[in-house]
Design a protein around this motif. Structure first.
Motif, PDB file in Angstrom:
ATOM      1  N   SER A   1     -13.937 -79.970 -24.367  1.00  0.00           N
ATOM      2  CA  SER A   1     -14.480 -80.925 -23.431  1.00  0.00           C
ATOM      3  C   SER A   1     -15.176 -80.139 -22.569  1.00  0.00           C
ATOM      4  CB  SER A   1     -13.346 -81.757 -22.766  1.00  0.00           C
ATOM      5  OG  SER A   1     -12.492 -80.772 -22.032  1.00  0.00           O
ATOM      6  N   LEU A   2     -16.050 -81.182 -21.770  1.00  0.00           N
ATOM      7  CA  LEU A   2     -16.931 -81.031 -20.661  1.00  0.00           C
ATOM      8  C   LEU A   2     -16.360 -80.603 -19.600  1.00  0.00           C
ATOM      9  CD1 LEU A   2     -19.747 -83.411 -20.972  1.00  0.00           C
ATOM     10  CD2 LEU A   2     -19.881 -81.101 -21.654  1.00  0.00           C
ATOM     11  N   GLY A   3     -15.010 -80.904 -19.286  1.00  0.00           N
ATOM     12  CA  GLY A   3     -14.136 -80.813 -18.352  1.00  0.00           C
ATOM     13  C   GLY A   3     -14.762 -81.375 -17.024  1.00  0.00           C
ATOM     14  N   ILE A   4     -14.699 -80.834 -15.696  1.00  0.00           N
ATOM     15  CA  ILE A   4     -14.973 -81.322 -14.341  1.00  0.00           C
ATOM     16  C   ILE A   4     -16.510 -80.915 -14.422  1.00  0.00           C
ATOM     17  CG2 ILE A   4     -14.831 -81.406 -12.124  1.00  0.00           C
ATOM     18  CD1 ILE A   4     -11.629 -81.162 -12.837  1.00  0.00           C
ATOM     19  N   VAL A   5     -17.468 -82.009 -14.287  1.00  0.00           N
ATOM     20  CA  VAL A   5     -18.857 -81.893 -13.857  1.00  0.00           C
ATOM     21  C   VAL A   5     -19.007 -82.780 -12.722  1.00  0.00           C
ATOM     22  CG1 VAL A   5     -21.274 -82.060 -14.745  1.00  0.00           C
ATOM     23  CG2 VAL A   5     -19.475 -81.226 -16.232  1.00  0.00           C
TER      24      VAL A   5
ATOM     25  N   ASP B   1     -17.401 -83.273 -10.058  1.00  0.00           N
ATOM     26  CA  ASP B   1     -16.114 -83.819  -9.347  1.00  0.00           C
ATOM     27  C   ASP B   1     -15.665 -84.903 -10.378  1.00  0.00           C
ATOM     28  OD1 ASP B   1     -16.122 -82.075  -7.190  1.00  0.00           O
ATOM     29  OD2 ASP B   1     -17.385 -83.467  -5.946  1.00  0.00           O
ATOM     30  N   THR B   2     -16.544 -84.965 -11.712  1.00  0.00           N
ATOM     31  CA  THR B   2     -15.907 -86.250 -12.666  1.00  0.00           C
ATOM     32  C   THR B   2     -15.412 -85.463 -13.874  1.00  0.00           C
ATOM     33  OG1 THR B   2     -17.636 -87.622 -11.772  1.00  0.00           O
ATOM     34  CG2 THR B   2     -16.477 -88.092 -13.868  1.00  0.00           C
ATOM     35  N   LYS B   3     -14.199 -86.008 -14.363  1.00  0.00           N
ATOM     36  CA  LYS B   3     -13.753 -85.156 -15.552  1.00  0.00           C
ATOM     37  C   LYS B   3     -14.109 -85.903 -16.972  1.00  0.00           C
ATOM     38  CE  LYS B   3      -9.446 -83.764 -17.559  1.00  0.00           C
ATOM     39  NZ  LYS B   3      -7.893 -83.569 -17.319  1.00  0.00           N
ATOM     40  N   TYR B   4     -14.923 -84.972 -17.859  1.00  0.00           N
ATOM     41  CA  TYR B   4     -15.403 -85.735 -18.974  1.00  0.00           C
ATOM     42  C   TYR B   4     -14.529 -85.097 -20.226  1.00  0.00           C
ATOM     43  CZ  TYR B   4     -19.235 -87.021 -16.030  1.00  0.00           C
ATOM     44  OH  TYR B   4     -19.838 -87.631 -15.040  1.00  0.00           O
ATOM     45  N   ARG B   5     -14.116 -86.142 -20.945  1.00  0.00           N
ATOM     46  CA  ARG B   5     -13.602 -85.589 -22.098  1.00  0.00           C
ATOM     47  C   ARG B   5     -14.256 -85.448 -23.461  1.00  0.00           C
ATOM     48  NH1 ARG B   5      -8.184 -89.891 -22.463  1.00  0.00           N
ATOM     49  NH2 ARG B   5      -7.296 -89.108 -20.383  1.00  0.00           N
ATOM     50  N   SER B   6     -15.339 -85.674 -23.361  1.00  0.00           N
ATOM     51  CA  SER B   6     -16.530 -85.580 -24.549  1.00  0.00           C
ATOM     52  C   SER B   6     -16.454 -84.024 -24.792  1.00  0.00           C
ATOM     53  CB  SER B   6     -17.983 -85.891 -24.124  1.00  0.00           C
ATOM     54  OG  SER B   6     -18.002 -87.228 -23.766  1.00  0.00           O
ATOM     55  N   ARG B   7     -16.540 -83.740 -26.356  1.00  0.00           N
ATOM     56  CA  ARG B   7     -16.333 -82.617 -26.894  1.00  0.00           C
ATOM     57  C   ARG B   7     -17.712 -82.206 -27.736  1.00  0.00           C
ATOM     58  NH1 ARG B   7     -10.649 -81.122 -27.165  1.00  0.00           N
ATOM     59  NH2 ARG B   7     -11.145 -79.721 -28.847  1.00  0.00           N
ATOM     60  N   PRO B   8     -18.780 -81.694 -26.957  1.00  0.00           N
ATOM     61  CA  PRO B   8     -19.808 -81.459 -27.884  1.00  0.00           C
ATOM     62  C   PRO B   8     -19.641 -80.263 -28.802  1.00  0.00           C
ATOM     63  CG  PRO B   8     -20.213 -81.107 -25.553  1.00  0.00           C
ATOM     64  CD  PRO B   8     -18.850 -81.453 -25.714  1.00  0.00           C
ATOM     65  N   ASP B   9     -20.280 -80.465 -30.076  1.00  0.00           N
ATOM     66  CA  ASP B   9     -20.100 -79.540 -31.043  1.00  0.00           C
ATOM     67  C   ASP B   9     -20.289 -78.132 -30.379  1.00  0.00           C
ATOM     68  OD1 ASP B   9     -19.292 -81.249 -32.809  1.00  0.00           O
ATOM     69  OD2 ASP B   9     -21.330 -81.391 -33.507  1.00  0.00           O
ATOM     70  N   TYR B  10     -21.495 -77.754 -29.810  1.00  0.00           N
ATOM     71  CA  TYR B  10     -21.873 -76.708 -29.456  1.00  0.00           C
ATOM     72  C   TYR B  10     -22.522 -76.736 -27.733  1.00  0.00           C
ATOM     73  CZ  TYR B  10     -20.923 -74.189 -33.577  1.00  0.00           C
ATOM     74  OH  TYR B  10     -20.192 -73.783 -34.876  1.00  0.00           O
ATOM     75  N   ARG B  11     -22.338 -75.884 -26.825  1.00  0.00           N
ATOM     76  CA  ARG B  11     -22.758 -76.096 -25.442  1.00  0.00           C
ATOM     77  C   ARG B  11     -23.186 -74.578 -25.057  1.00  0.00           C
ATOM     78  NH1 ARG B  11     -19.205 -76.915 -20.724  1.00  0.00           N
ATOM     79  NH2 ARG B  11     -17.519 -77.117 -22.408  1.00  0.00           N
TER      80      ARG B  11
ATOM     81  N   LEU C   1     -26.404 -85.518 -17.256  1.00  0.00           N
ATOM     82  CA  LEU C   1     -25.943 -84.579 -16.644  1.00  0.00           C
ATOM     83  C   LEU C   1     -26.790 -83.078 -16.821  1.00  0.00           C
ATOM     84  CD1 LEU C   1     -22.054 -84.732 -18.131  1.00  0.00           C
ATOM     85  CD2 LEU C   1     -22.781 -85.205 -15.768  1.00  0.00           C
ATOM     86  N   GLY C   2     -27.834 -83.072 -17.068  1.00  0.00           N
ATOM     87  CA  GLY C   2     -28.849 -82.136 -16.944  1.00  0.00           C
ATOM     88  C   GLY C   2     -28.850 -81.125 -18.101  1.00  0.00           C
ATOM     89  N   TYR C   3     -28.355 -81.609 -19.357  1.00  0.00           N
ATOM     90  CA  TYR C   3     -28.462 -80.681 -20.490  1.00  0.00           C
ATOM     91  C   TYR C   3     -29.549 -81.403 -21.522  1.00  0.00           C
ATOM     92  CZ  TYR C   3     -23.723 -79.076 -19.644  1.00  0.00           C
ATOM     93  OH  TYR C   3     -22.681 -78.646 -18.998  1.00  0.00           O
ATOM     94  N   LYS C   4     -30.293 -80.435 -22.086  1.00  0.00           N
ATOM     95  CA  LYS C   4     -31.017 -80.792 -23.234  1.00  0.00           C
ATOM     96  C   LYS C   4     -30.065 -81.182 -24.328  1.00  0.00           C
ATOM     97  CE  LYS C   4     -34.688 -79.177 -26.580  1.00  0.00           C
ATOM     98  NZ  LYS C   4     -35.697 -78.246 -26.957  1.00  0.00           N
ATOM     99  N   VAL C   5     -30.360 -82.107 -25.259  1.00  0.00           N
ATOM    100  CA  VAL C   5     -29.159 -82.423 -26.231  1.00  0.00           C
ATOM    101  C   VAL C   5     -30.117 -82.319 -27.676  1.00  0.00           C
ATOM    102  CG1 VAL C   5     -28.101 -83.907 -27.297  1.00  0.00           C
ATOM    103  CG2 VAL C   5     -28.239 -83.885 -24.872  1.00  0.00           C
ATOM    104  N   VAL C   6     -29.877 -81.509 -28.532  1.00  0.00           N
ATOM    105  CA  VAL C   6     -30.257 -81.385 -29.801  1.00  0.00           C
ATOM    106  C   VAL C   6     -29.314 -82.101 -30.974  1.00  0.00           C
ATOM    107  CG1 VAL C   6     -31.337 -79.972 -31.716  1.00  0.00           C
ATOM    108  CG2 VAL C   6     -31.877 -79.584 -29.336  1.00  0.00           C
TER     109      VAL C   6
END
Length: 200
Positions: A50-54, A56-66, A101-106
């Motif tokens: 999971s992304l965790g806290i970004v 000050d917000t907690k995220y449960r999303s689980r990207p395959d690779y980060r 959140l500032g990521y490039k997503v592929v």
């Protein structure tokens, strides 16, 4: 020399379980092996956490690779990402979230293989080693992964993504036609969407 690069799977464990393709005899290769040659200096890949806290917000999303060093998220979208409208909607929402959140997503569709051309298109990286052979099709009725087995929104999504990889579209559409089984190939569904001038 035999090409060591096989059909893409999310992990080497999944690749090993899948074994060899019955039609081509080609094995599968986990995404982590491809990432080692695409980004040889990157060592901070996080898989399925999971992304965790970004901010000050907690995220449960689980990207395959980060990778935090690259600010890059990679998602391998398997067949279920084309058969279930709810998953398609979730993918759109997650892509927007990660981008905000500032990521490039592929996102790598299950029917797109990591050829040298595809790697350059997806990641902007030129790899000198010869990767997957783009003349080998990814779709086939034996694998039940053709347009006939996916939902209408999935066919549209597939056509949109094939627009970015026309050489792989040609390989797959020609193979589906050669199978001469329109009911199980769904080749007309894909062709109609791909040629739809309103497709955006």
């Amino acid at each position: 020399m035999k090409n060591k690069w096989g059909f893409l799977r999310e992990t080497n464990i999944q690749a090993h379980k899948a074994g060899k393709d019955r039609d081509t005899g080609l094995h599968r290769t986990g995404l982590e092996d491809y990432l080692k040659v695409i980004f040889p200096d990157v060592v901070d890949w996080i898989h399925d956490k999971s992304l965790g806290i970004v901010n000050d917000t907690k995220y449960r999303s689980r990207p395959d690779y980060r990778s935090e060093s690259l600010k890059l998220i990679i998602e391998f979208d398997g067949l279920q990402h084309y058969t279930k409208p709810d998953i398609i909607i979730k993918d759109v929402k997650n892509t927007l979230l990660y981008t905000d959140l500032g990521y490039k997503v592929v996102r790598i569709p299950y029917f797109i293989q990591l050829t040298n051309i595809a790697v350059k298109s997806l990641f902007g990286v030129v790899v000198s080693e010869v990767l997957f052979d783009g003349s080998i099709p990814s779709l086939g009725i034996e694998g039940q992964n053709t347009p006939a087995y996916i939902c209408p929104a999935g066919v549209k999504r597939m056509a949109l993504e094939f627009k970015k990889f026309p050489e792989q579209y040609e390989t797959n559409i020609n193979f589906l036609k050669k199978q001469n089984d329109p009911f199980r190939s769904g080749v007309e569904f894909l062709e109609n969407e791909y040629n739809n001038k309103r497709l955006k």
